[in-house]
Design an enzyme around this catalytic site. Structure first.
Site, mmCIF file in Angstrom:
data_model
loop_
_atom_site.group_PDB
_atom_site.id
_atom_site.type_symbol
_atom_site.label_atom_id
_atom_site.label_comp_id
_atom_site.label_asym_id
_atom_site.label_seq_id
_atom_site.Cartn_x
_atom_site.Cartn_y
_atom_site.Cartn_z
ATOM 1 N N LYS A 13 0.808 -1.136 -0.038
ATOM 2 C CA LYS A 13 0.041 0.058 0.122
ATOM 3 C C LYS A 13 0.784 1.418 -0.287
ATOM 4 C CE LYS A 13 -2.033 -1.298 3.821
ATOM 5 N NZ LYS A 13 -1.377 -2.372 4.200
ATOM 6 N N ARG A 88 -9.836 0.520 8.474
ATOM 7 C CA ARG A 88 -9.247 -0.795 8.674
ATOM 8 C C ARG A 88 -10.224 -1.499 9.612
ATOM 9 N NH1 ARG A 88 -3.653 0.356 8.492
ATOM 10 N NH2 ARG A 88 -2.515 -1.610 8.821
ATOM 11 N N ARG A 122 12.100 -5.595 5.196
ATOM 12 C CA ARG A 122 11.640 -4.328 4.792
ATOM 13 C C ARG A 122 12.825 -3.221 5.365
ATOM 14 N NH1 ARG A 122 5.914 -1.893 5.530
ATOM 15 N NH2 ARG A 122 6.102 -2.605 7.423
ATOM 16 N N ARG A 151 11.395 -1.356 11.287
ATOM 17 C CA ARG A 151 10.131 -0.788 12.069
ATOM 18 C C ARG A 151 9.919 -1.883 13.054
ATOM 19 N NH1 ARG A 151 5.027 0.605 8.051
ATOM 20 N NH2 ARG A 151 4.048 -0.983 9.498
ATOM 21 N N ARG A 162 -0.553 -9.093 13.060
ATOM 22 C CA ARG A 162 -0.916 -8.058 12.122
ATOM 23 C C ARG A 162 -1.802 -8.744 11.199
ATOM 24 N NH1 ARG A 162 4.357 -5.315 10.321
ATOM 25 N NH2 ARG A 162 2.844 -4.200 9.136
HETATM 26 P P1 AP5 Z 1 4.857 -1.556 1.701
HETATM 27 O O1 AP5 Z 1 4.386 -0.801 0.610
HETATM 28 O O2 AP5 Z 1 5.377 -0.904 3.093
HETATM 29 O O3 AP5 Z 1 3.454 -2.234 2.184
HETATM 30 P P2 AP5 Z 1 2.450 -1.802 3.194
HETATM 31 O O4 AP5 Z 1 1.029 -2.381 2.448
HETATM 32 O O5 AP5 Z 1 2.298 -0.345 3.185
HETATM 33 O O6 AP5 Z 1 2.795 -2.201 4.511
HETATM 34 P P3 AP5 Z 1 2.447 -1.955 5.974
HETATM 35 O O7 AP5 Z 1 3.415 -2.948 6.795
HETATM 36 O O8 AP5 Z 1 3.184 -0.433 6.163
HETATM 37 O O9 AP5 Z 1 1.074 -1.779 6.245
HETATM 38 P P4 AP5 Z 1 0.387 -1.805 7.429
HETATM 39 O O10 AP5 Z 1 -1.140 -1.786 6.901
HETATM 40 O O11 AP5 Z 1 0.650 -2.946 8.239
HETATM 41 O O12 AP5 Z 1 1.049 -0.694 8.212
HETATM 42 P P5 AP5 Z 1 0.598 0.776 8.544
HETATM 43 O O13 AP5 Z 1 1.789 1.590 8.668
HETATM 44 O O14 AP5 Z 1 -0.540 1.260 7.753
HETATM 45 O O15 AP5 Z 1 5.837 -2.698 1.453
HETATM 46 C C1 AP5 Z 1 6.455 -3.545 2.333
HETATM 47 C C2 AP5 Z 1 7.819 -4.187 1.790
HETATM 48 O O16 AP5 Z 1 7.497 -4.934 0.558
HETATM 49 C C3 AP5 Z 1 8.401 -3.110 1.226
HETATM 50 O O17 AP5 Z 1 9.755 -3.460 1.564
HETATM 51 C C4 AP5 Z 1 8.484 -2.828 -0.155
HETATM 52 O O18 AP5 Z 1 9.824 -2.350 -0.586
HETATM 53 C C5 AP5 Z 1 8.102 -4.010 -0.501
HETATM 54 N N1 AP5 Z 1 7.413 -4.262 -1.761
HETATM 55 C C6 AP5 Z 1 5.946 -3.481 -1.968
HETATM 56 N N2 AP5 Z 1 5.557 -3.841 -3.079
HETATM 57 C C7 AP5 Z 1 6.248 -4.835 -3.710
HETATM 58 C C8 AP5 Z 1 6.332 -5.505 -4.817
HETATM 59 N N3 AP5 Z 1 5.205 -5.239 -5.522
HETATM 60 N N4 AP5 Z 1 7.081 -6.437 -5.019
HETATM 61 C C9 AP5 Z 1 8.148 -6.658 -4.230
HETATM 62 N N5 AP5 Z 1 8.277 -5.936 -3.266
HETATM 63 C C10 AP5 Z 1 7.345 -5.120 -2.587
HETATM 64 O O19 AP5 Z 1 0.068 0.494 10.120
HETATM 65 C C11 AP5 Z 1 0.758 0.253 11.215
HETATM 66 C C12 AP5 Z 1 0.016 0.068 12.360
HETATM 67 O O20 AP5 Z 1 -0.491 1.241 12.639
HETATM 68 C C13 AP5 Z 1 -0.862 -1.067 12.538
HETATM 69 O O21 AP5 Z 1 -0.588 -2.373 12.525
HETATM 70 C C14 AP5 Z 1 -1.984 -0.226 13.421
HETATM 71 O O22 AP5 Z 1 -1.292 -0.812 14.955
HETATM 72 C C15 AP5 Z 1 -1.838 1.078 13.617
HETATM 73 N N6 AP5 Z 1 -2.879 1.806 12.487
HETATM 74 C C16 AP5 Z 1 -2.599 2.320 11.378
HETATM 75 N N7 AP5 Z 1 -3.761 2.907 10.812
HETATM 76 C C17 AP5 Z 1 -4.919 2.052 11.685
HETATM 77 C C18 AP5 Z 1 -6.160 2.274 11.415
HETATM 78 N N8 AP5 Z 1 -6.845 2.779 10.697
HETATM 79 N N9 AP5 Z 1 -6.852 1.690 12.389
HETATM 80 C C19 AP5 Z 1 -6.118 1.093 13.774
HETATM 81 N N10 AP5 Z 1 -4.904 0.943 13.934
HETATM 82 C C20 AP5 Z 1 -4.143 1.666 12.684
#
Ligand code: AP5
Length: 204
Positions: A13, A88, A122, A151, A162
């Site tokens: 994402k 979410r 990552r 992270r 997660r």
């Molecule tokens: P990346 O693009 O970073 O993936 P992502 O989907 O953004 O992964 P996240 O781990 O950031 O998502 P998340 O939803 O758990 O975290 P968030 O920060 O929102 O890609 C991942 C890796 O793969 C990278 O190394 C990238 O380079 C590689 N990659 C990407 N695409 C690729 C491809 N096509 N091919 C090969 N490699 C690739 O949330 C973190 C925490 O915050 C949550 O767990 C929760 O505690 C809290 N939080 C955030 N939002 C909420 C909410 N709305 N409600 C409640 N809690 C929340």
């Protein structure tokens, strides 16, 4: 253009959000980035959110909704926005419906085995970019030069938690938005540029 990016942790994402926001010239709103910025600044919200994030749990809905509602009230969101990581849960989606309508929900689908390999490798930059160790040849960001970090929630046991939370609480949103006829499903198992090309095609 008002777009939501859905997908499991590590589905890509954040990687796609940077490109989409730039291509369509809309603000990128990431709740995860907002919490990480609060953690880095040591704010009250940051300390509170970290206690959930480090365990792989969701931050309570009321806190997240308040942050998003405030951000969506800014002038730069008038003509569109990209929500990354929000909503979410069904209560978050219902709260969003009271604030605004969305035009499209891009659901990036990736196999869980692929996700685990992505997240354990990552490396993240304070500027918001993330990379995979297999593409890097230094520990600094190729874009801005800052030192990359791992992270706290990218440990294998936290990743598993997660993914469980995603299946139980977030995946039901696909059906929620399918009922509203706005879901665009994208195969995220392919290279980043291919995934981005499919998203552009789906969004038009
Ligand atoms: P990346 O693009 O970073 O993936 P992502 O989907 O953004 O992964 P996240 O781990 O950031 O998502 P998340 O939803 O758990 O975290 P968030 O920060 O929102 O890609 C991942 C890796 O793969 C990278 O190394 C990238 O380079 C590689 N990659 C990407 N695409 C690729 C491809 N096509 N091919 C090969 N490699 C690739 O949330 C973190 C925490 O915050 C949550 O767990 C929760 O505690 C809290 N939080 C955030 N939002 C909420 C909410 N709305 N409600 C409640 N809690 C929340």
């Amino acid at each position: 253009m008002k777009v939501i990016l859905l997908g499991a942790p590590g589905a890509g994402k954040g990687s796609q959000a940077t490109k989409i926001a730039e291509h369509y010239n809309i603000p990128h709103i990431s709740t995860g980035d907002a919490f990480r910025s609060n953690i880095a600044r040591g704010t009250e919200i940051g300390v509170y959110a970290k206690s959930f994030m480090d365990k792989g749990q969701l931050v309570p809905d009321d806190v997240v909704v308040k942050i998003v509602a405030e951000r969506l009230s800014h002038k730069d969101c008038e003509n569109g926005f990209l929500l990354d990581g929000f909503p979410r849960s069904i209560p978050q989606a219902e709260a969003l419906e009271k604030l605004t309508e969305v035009d499209a929900v891009v659901d990036i689908e990736v196999d869980f085995s692929v996700i685990t390999a992505r997240l354990t490798g990552r490396r993240t930059c304070p500027c918001g970019e993330s990379y995979h160790i297999s593409w890097l040849n230094s520990d600094t960001c190729p874009k801005c030069g800052q030192k990359l970090f791992i992270r706290d929630d990218d440990k294998e046991e936290t990743i598993k938690q997660r993914l469980d939370v995603y299946q139980k609480t977030t995946e039901p949103l696909v059906a929620f938005y399918e009922e509203r006829g706005v879901v665009k499903k994208i195969d995220g198992n392919r290279p980043i540029e291919e995934v981005f090309a499919s998203i552009k095609e789906a969004l038009g």
